[in-house]
Write a protein that holds these residues in place. Sequence first.
Motif, PDB file in Angstrom:
ATOM      1  N   LEU A  98     -38.218   2.349  29.074  1.00 29.79           N
ATOM      2  CA  LEU A  98     -39.016   1.226  28.585  1.00 29.79           C
ATOM      3  C   LEU A  98     -40.483   1.609  28.473  1.00 29.79           C
ATOM      4  N   GLY A  99     -40.945   2.422  29.419  1.00 31.48           N
ATOM      5  CA  GLY A  99     -42.336   2.876  29.354  1.00 31.48           C
ATOM      6  C   GLY A  99     -42.568   3.682  28.090  1.00 31.48           C
ATOM      7  N   HIS A 151     -40.791  -3.511  32.000  1.00 26.78           N
ATOM      8  CA  HIS A 151     -40.990  -2.109  32.380  1.00 26.78           C
ATOM      9  C   HIS A 151     -41.545  -1.915  33.794  1.00 26.78           C
ATOM     10  N   LEU A 178     -41.959  -5.978  26.453  1.00 23.24           N
ATOM     11  CA  LEU A 178     -41.588  -4.733  27.132  1.00 23.24           C
ATOM     12  C   LEU A 178     -42.308  -4.616  28.460  1.00 23.24           C
ATOM     13  N   TRP A 228     -42.585   1.395  25.151  1.00 24.44           N
ATOM     14  CA  TRP A 228     -43.850   0.641  25.067  1.00 24.44           C
ATOM     15  C   TRP A 228     -44.943   1.521  24.471  1.00 24.44           C
ATOM     16  N   GLY A 241     -36.730   2.194  33.634  1.00 26.68           N
ATOM     17  CA  GLY A 241     -38.194   2.082  33.683  1.00 26.68           C
ATOM     18  C   GLY A 241     -38.859   3.129  32.806  1.00 26.68           C
TER      19      GLY A 241
END
Lengths: 157, 877
Positions: free
Chosen positions: B225-226, B173, B169, B229, B222
């Motif tokens: 994905l952050g 990211h 990830l 994560w 972004g």
Amino acid sequence: MTDESTKFDDEVRSASAQKTSRGWLFLVAILAAAALVAAIVVISFDKRTYYFTVAEAAPQLVDLRGQRFRLKGMVEQDSHLIREGTLDQHRFTLTESGAQIVVDYQGPLPDTFTDESDRTEVVAVGTLRDDGIFEAEEVSAKCPSRYEGGAPTAESQ
Amino acid sequence: MHFIGASALSLALGVCIATIVLGILAGRSGVRRYAELARLGVYVQFGLVAIATAALLHSFVNADFAIKYVAGRSDSRMPLHYILSAFYGGQEGSLLLWTFVTAGLGSLAAHVNRDNMPRVMPWYAAVLSATLLGWFCILNFVTPPFETWFIASIPGDGEGLNPLLQTPLMVIHPPCLLSGFASAAVPFSFGIAALAARDTGTSWLKAVRSWTLVCWILLSIGNLLGGMWAYRELGWGGYWAWDAVENAALIPWFIATAFLHSIIIQEQRGMLKRWNVVLVSLLYLLTLVGTWMTRSGFIDSVHTFAESDIGHYFLAFLIFMTSISVCTLILRWKDFGSEREFESPASREAMFLANNWILIGMAAVVLFGTLYPNLAEMVFDLAITFGAPWFERLTIPLGLILLATMALGTILPWRRANLRSFKRHAIPASLATLILAPGIAALWWFTRGHKLGATPSAGGLALSVIAWVLIVLNGAILVQEFAGGIRARRAGTDRGVFSALMLLFRKHRRRYGGFVTHIGVLMIFFAFVGNAFKVEDDITLSVGDSAAIADFTVTFESIETKTESTHVATLAEMTLYRDGERVDSLRPARFDYNNYDRMPPGTAGDPMKVTSEIYIRSTPLEDFYVTMINYSSDRDAAAFKIEVFPFTPWLWMGGFVLILGTIICLWPEEDPVSAEYRRRRMHDLARIGGVVLCLFGLGLVALLPGTAAAQADPFDGMGVQEILAADVPLTSAQSRNAERAFNMVMTTCEGCAGKTLTLASPGCVPANMDKQRIRYFASLGMSTDEILDLFVEERGESAVAIPQKTGLRRVSMILPVVIVILGLFAALFAFRSSLRRTGVEAQPAIAGASSGAADSLAGTVDDELLAELRDEIAMGS
């Protein structure tokens, strides 16, 4: 409707509509903005948390008893203890330029938390107990990292 | 490599300044040749940044630890994809990537629009270069990525990447979010350029909309994905913590969302022109604010980058860009009035406007909440902070109003609604909601919800219920829209439902793509609703014990330890039961990276010692989330945090749908009139693609690890002792050469890391082997330099302590200064010559010039341009 007739309609209408439409637009905008500002102010008083570093909090510990605030300091080297018989009841000491406050915390510590050096900066949110120990609900650790990364935060509520 | 990279960056700075000047000249004078040069300047900047990026990548892949940045972030044992993520893992690399993306997308936008908007494009080139100027200055003078070590302190191996970041990830990211930030410069450049050129025509609208959409989708991916994560790797049981760095990425997303809606009003109704330019400027400026906040150390965030003095430069740059935007806006304010007025609050445009206000309100709330604690401390000496509850209390109600405007905006027509059509649209959807919302909610509650044992607060419950009703209402409206569209497409034909749907997407990509994006947003809101019902518990279990949470029972079966190459893994084995039946096994773990610690103490911070590896059991409706907090030293008991998150998987599914919808929107619209034109454009795109591919190919060739030394190993097949004992006869001159090489070759021995052969301990075997090889090469009559070349070829530049090409290195230090001076001279010269020209040329505006005007230009512009002008005028009349 073709473009031209739209335009014509618009011209006819705009003469009368212009002022009123601007008027209500402005009124609504101002009302909305005012409502938002009011909400921010009210909720800020309600939900804000005081924020002290260990050096700021240590001299006024007596006054801060029973208060909820956010505390920042460095983990003292080798100060991290786990209560016997448990695996997640932590006690560690936060220091800053000589001042110290002991923190109790139950729950997962962030992966970045370590007491192997005195360079781990920790932010704890919680309440100061009457015995002067800070009982944390949430502990976040910031390693002086050179990486870009997400928030290594741990919560327990 | 560092020389190539550093000089490319210096050159880029020079080209950037020249492009700004050329762009302004072209914009003011309308001289086509300048405009083309300016466009070329944009391409060249991209080329140079691409070269620098390739050079840094090459250094990473080849483990060229002579470059500080490389040594600080990678080590030779990391797999390639983590080496790549190490590339942008730090300040310098991420800024380089940022510049690369801005220049790349900027060039692409310049190329695609090169035949459109003749008046806007030169300004676009100038503004885009101005946005790049700041990065080039920082990359050249503040945090140069190619900075090398001082002589003889080159480390033998790098410091490695933080294990928390070693996840796939994290490979995607940061570049996504960075690209999102970086791409905001493109719509901003179009916005300011349009102001400067007084042109917001159709092509401009299309360009600015598409590029904002690109920015928006990158930011969306972004942020998602952050969150993913944080949820999967960090193990604090959430995907959003309202941390300053997260907020910094969310604020521009709000603004971009607002802009994407209000630009439609400008397109359809010719209104809100100023507002849109303000929004697009805000979008860009807020990405700068966010970056400044998080990289300057101004905001106390748990993530911040290494604190550096870079903040001042950002601030200066931010002020510079803000003043440019504000000045242009003020200068052109009068030229951008609305063509029409709002007619009624019951219209789509009114809803879009409300949506804009709400989104801007949300951005303002988040910005205020992030900045205020610091401002309060500075101004009132008041130490306060806002946590998640503060943000949620404000953003959730705003989000709900947003959902309501989304529903109304979809069913209300442009201009003004009439009651009949409103009823026709609103009644079926409302009826469906009246039945479905309580129906589905009751179904969930009685089959699943009540078993969770969640105790939501009254307020939380109320908000969830409102959100749920609005989600169902929006869903019903969207279904109705799709059904209506499909019905219309099928009317009078024998088309199937699916082909009608495809046709809908093909003919009205933006409308229906937007609806798909809305479906994704609804799914995400649905995941938020689940937060009110989450259940969590901290439990400590001995092996063999069980605990109950919600309607589950977990049994802690066993714990085992495995030693891997980089860490020791402690894995817990648990069994999950529901209603007495085994449903799954859970395997949370903790990885101990203590052996991994190879960082010199006191340099850059501690590495992670231990990381929690979370186990998530995902089902369509909920996630069962287990974190192993700790285990006893004799490994017979462990503490766990167990959470049940209802609906959370819908967040990621919604994200996927949202991206799909945006891709549908971004797909080029079919326009039969310009099919030929489009074909040509496709050729151009293919050409650019080809050029980019070639550039990358070149980079990749450069990436191939250097071939092994051509010189055969003289001691091939000999044992270590034999080699060490071998006597190599040397003349005194050869011996001097060998001794000099001893002083410069770094030993590969881990124990003597960072030392040259001379300084390595006398008994060090690898060092003595190298000495023997050097003696052998010297005995062949090779000079010191030739021997060093062999080592460099074999082991990379880090094999040698003293950088060989001292001359070039010195040049690379002076070059930026020289280039800047040259650039300034070039700019001055160009400016002077333009003054001369504009003195004679009275406004040679290309568009709308009469043939007389074209003739009056004879003698002042070159013949080629004059011929073009005549052609254009002839075509126009």
